[in-house]
Design a protein around this motif. Structure first.
Motif, short mmCIF file in Angstrom:
data_model
loop_
_atom_site.label_atom_id
_atom_site.label_comp_id
_atom_site.label_asym_id
_atom_site.label_seq_id
_atom_site.Cartn_x
_atom_site.Cartn_y
_atom_site.Cartn_z
N CYS A 1 0.83 -1.20 0.00
CA CYS A 1 0.00 0.00 0.00
C CYS A 1 0.87 1.26 0.00
O CYS A 1 1.84 1.35 0.75
N THR A 37 -4.96 1.40 3.75
CA THR A 37 -5.49 0.07 3.49
C THR A 37 -6.00 -0.63 4.75
O THR A 37 -5.48 -0.41 5.85
N THR A 78 -5.89 -3.91 4.71
CA THR A 78 -5.16 -5.18 4.62
C THR A 78 -3.65 -4.94 4.74
O THR A 78 -2.88 -5.39 3.90
N LYS A 79 -3.25 -4.21 5.75
CA LYS A 79 -1.84 -3.82 5.94
C LYS A 79 -0.92 -5.03 5.92
O LYS A 79 -1.24 -6.02 6.54
N CYS A 101 -1.97 -3.45 -0.58
CA CYS A 101 -2.96 -2.58 -1.20
C CYS A 101 -4.32 -3.29 -1.27
O CYS A 101 -4.38 -4.47 -1.64
N ASP A 102 -5.39 -2.57 -0.93
CA ASP A 102 -6.74 -3.11 -1.08
C ASP A 102 -7.60 -2.22 -1.97
O ASP A 102 -8.81 -2.37 -2.05
N THR A 140 -7.99 1.09 -1.65
CA THR A 140 -8.51 2.27 -0.95
C THR A 140 -8.05 3.56 -1.60
O THR A 140 -8.77 4.56 -1.60
#
Length: 80
Positions: A62, A67, A69-70, A73-74, A76
């Motif tokens: 990310c 994000t 989902t650290k 990247c998701d 966001t």
């Protein structure tokens, strides 16, 4: 109280990773070595996130720091 992370960029960082290695993802957005930590978080109250890679390959870290989902990247960044 911790400062808020700042977006380093509004897109993910593509990275080649190696199994068994631990990567420290920049949480604060201030690192000059994105997406990795370089210590720029000092005095922000934020700390890097360590992630241990299980297999060789490619990942998308990310860049916007928002994000869910650290450290990955998701999508966001598309909403910022």
């Amino acid at each position: 109280m911790a400062e808020q992370p700042i977006p380093a960029q509004k897109a993910p960082y593509q990275a080649k990773v190696k199994a068994g290695r631990t990567y420290y993802w920049c949480v604060c957005g201030r690192s000059a070595n994105q997406p990795y930590c370089d210590g720029a978080h000092k005095d922000t109250g934020l700390e890097p996130l360590g992630w241990k890679c299980e297999s060789d390959g490619e990942v998308w870290f990310c860049g916007c720091k928002q994000t869910a989902t650290k450290p990955f990247c998701d999508g966001t960044h598309a909403k910022l």
